[in-house]
Motif scaffolding. Structure first.
Motif: not given
Ligand SMILES: Cc1cc2nc3c(=O)[nH]c(=O)nc-3n(C[C@H](O)[C@H](O)[C@H](O)COP(=O)(O)OP(=O)(O)OC[C@H]3O[C@@H](n4cnc5c(N)ncnc54)[C@H](O)[C@@H]3O)c2cc1C
Length: 452
Positions: A48-67
């Motif tokens: 098996f391959n573990i394949v992660l797909i996203d349209k963005k190339n980064y993981y977004l930490y939303t709880p700090a968006l207000y900052e």
């Protein structure tokens, strides 16, 4: 054009694929947990391959968006801001067997078990995890989508910050900068409160005295719908002390480029024996310089034929093992397809209610699905997902102040703020497993505390 940053697409066609759609809180945690299980049981995963797909190339930490939306740091370029809340997926998959594909998934064929990307590439899967999260919803209120800036993605936060500054620069000393915020959930509260520090910092720098006048509107009876009394009372008191006007019990009926139009909501039905009183709605027009929308989200969607059972908010219904529920007679069609996080509708057997859309829930569901995929590969029975009776939360309310709950413990103020920073470090570390993340986390704290 779709880029395949970290891998050649050919290498994933040689084995069976466990495909995780979306690399946010749920998707990244699912991939990391599968990787941990693979290391402990390498033979189970050899095909098996573990394949992660996203349209963005980064993981977004939303709880700090207000900052991001409110930082006064002069050196905070869009790139520096992105680095503060976005971890490159390249760093997350480094030194693991996880294969990352950057691409916009446009279709899932549950019958042939293939997913399609925008550029026409198709990738077959053996196991599939929907972790595509949610997107803002405007409930069809005329003018809101056109005139408000939502706070959901990094681009939104950067736009809010730029717009606040642009509007600020047009004001003369003594004038007001009026911000209307739709939605008194955590996102609306966080940004309303933190803007106080941002404007104060701008005043200090420009030596102008611009009065910041924020109003939060929500149709519910109080702020933070769904939260306990302790949290609601603390948040309300803090907001008032910061000068935020709270207009709960008001619904937005429409918006245009200058104002938000509101109407008082009918009171909640009384449980007392007194007869219901006639509700005469009060209308109010709120002019604004900036209109921010934190009023709600709905599940993201990828066309998957009509085989997936969805509830009215578009979330994919799941069974107790987080397998997607199928419509029609062929229930086997979704046998190896799971849904987690904001896109999933898992009904908690104890409360009989759908799990809330939070990062903690997404991560907990992700771990349960990773475990169940391994069980299935080994031909063993899957385990039902058992939610905790409560998950920790932290709600920052301006400056170095936050309200936090962990298990039976509740605290507010500076200790809550310290806790929020530790939670952030925990998430950053749990997705990267790289101690170097501590330096980065510390640098972000230094940027974001310049308003406080
Ligand atoms: C401003 C804000 C503050 C928040 N604060 C908190 C908080 O303090 N605590 C908390 O617990 N929760 C918080 N939340 C909620 C939390 O962010 C979500 O519940 C959580 O992100 C859900 O995780 P997820 O994996 O389901 O979706 P996400 O984390 O949103 O990830 C979904 C991923 O799927 C990708 N994707 C979507 N469609 C496609 C497609 N077609 N093709 C390829 N990729 C796709 C997206 O790019 C995204 O990376 C906050 C949310 C916001 C907006």
């Amino acid at each position: 054009m779709v880029e395949y940053g970290i891998m050649a697409i050919q290498s994933i066609t040689q084995k069976k694929n466990i495909i995780i759609l979306g690399a946010g809180f749920g998707g990244s945690a699912c991939a990391r947990t599968l990787e941990d299980i693979r290391r402990a049981h390498p033979t189970s995963f050899q095909d098996f391959n573990i394949v992660l797909i996203d349209k963005k190339n980064y993981y977004l930490y939303t709880p700090a968006l207000y900052e991001i939306a409110t930082t006064a740091a002069d050196d905070a370029t869009p790139l520096a801001l992105k680095r503060a809340v976005g971890i490159p997926l390249e760093d997350i998959v480094a030194h693991t067997s996880i294969k990352f594909v950057q691409g916009n998934v446009t279709h899932v064929d549950l019958t042939s078990k293939n997913i399609s990307l925008e550029d026409g590439t198709t990738i077959p899967y053996e196991y599939l995890v929907y972790a595509i999260g949610s997107e803002p919803t405007y409930f069809g209120i005329p003018g809101v989508k056109e005139h408000a800036i939502s706070l959901k993605w990094l681009e939104d936060a950067i736009r809010i910050r730029a717009e606040v500054k642009r509007k600020y620069d047009t004001k003369l000393s003594g004038e007001k900068l009026t911000v209307v915020i739709g939605g008194a959930g955590p996102a609306g509260i966080e940004v309303a409160a933190e803007l106080v520090g941002y404007i104060a910092k701008l005043n200090q720098k420009t030596r102008k005295t611009i009065l910041y006048s924020p109003t939060i509107i929500d149709g519910g009876a109080r702020v933070l719908p769904g939260f306990d009394d302790f949290t609601v009372k603390k948040a309300t008191a803090r907001l008032i002390s910061l000068g935020v006007t709270i207009k709960c019990g008001f619904v937005i009926t429409r918006a245009d480029e200058k104002a938000v139009y509101t109407k008082s909501a009918p009171p909640a039905p009384s449980t007392a024996a007194t007869p219901p009183q006639e509700h005469v709605p009060v209308e109010e027009v709120l002019p604004y310089d900036l209109f921010i929308w934190g009023g709600g989200v709905q599940a993201s969607s990828i066309p998957s034929g009509d085989c997936l059972a969805k509830e009215k908010r578009g979330r994919i219904e799941t069974n107790q093992c987080l397998t997607c529920a199928a419509t029609g007679e062929n229930l086997e069609i979704t046998k190896n397809a799971f849904a987690i996080g904001d896109v999933a509708c898992f009904i908690d057997g104890k409360t009989k209610r759908a799990m809330p859309g939070t990062a903690q829930v997404a991560v907990a569901e992700a771990k349960a699905v990773a475990y169940n995929i391994h069980q299935s590969i080994e031909g063993k029975p899957q385990a039902p997902f058992v939610p905790k009776s409560s998950y920790l939360f932290v709600i920052p309310v301006g400056g170095k102040y936050a309200i936090a709950k962990i298990g039976p413990l509740r605290f507010s103020g500076f200790s809550g703020w310290v806790f929020a920073q530790l939670v952030e470090l925990y998430y950053f570390y749990s997705v990267t497993r790289n101690p170097a993340i501590i330096r980065r986390w510390w640098r972000d704290i230094k940027i974001f505390t310049r308003n406080d």
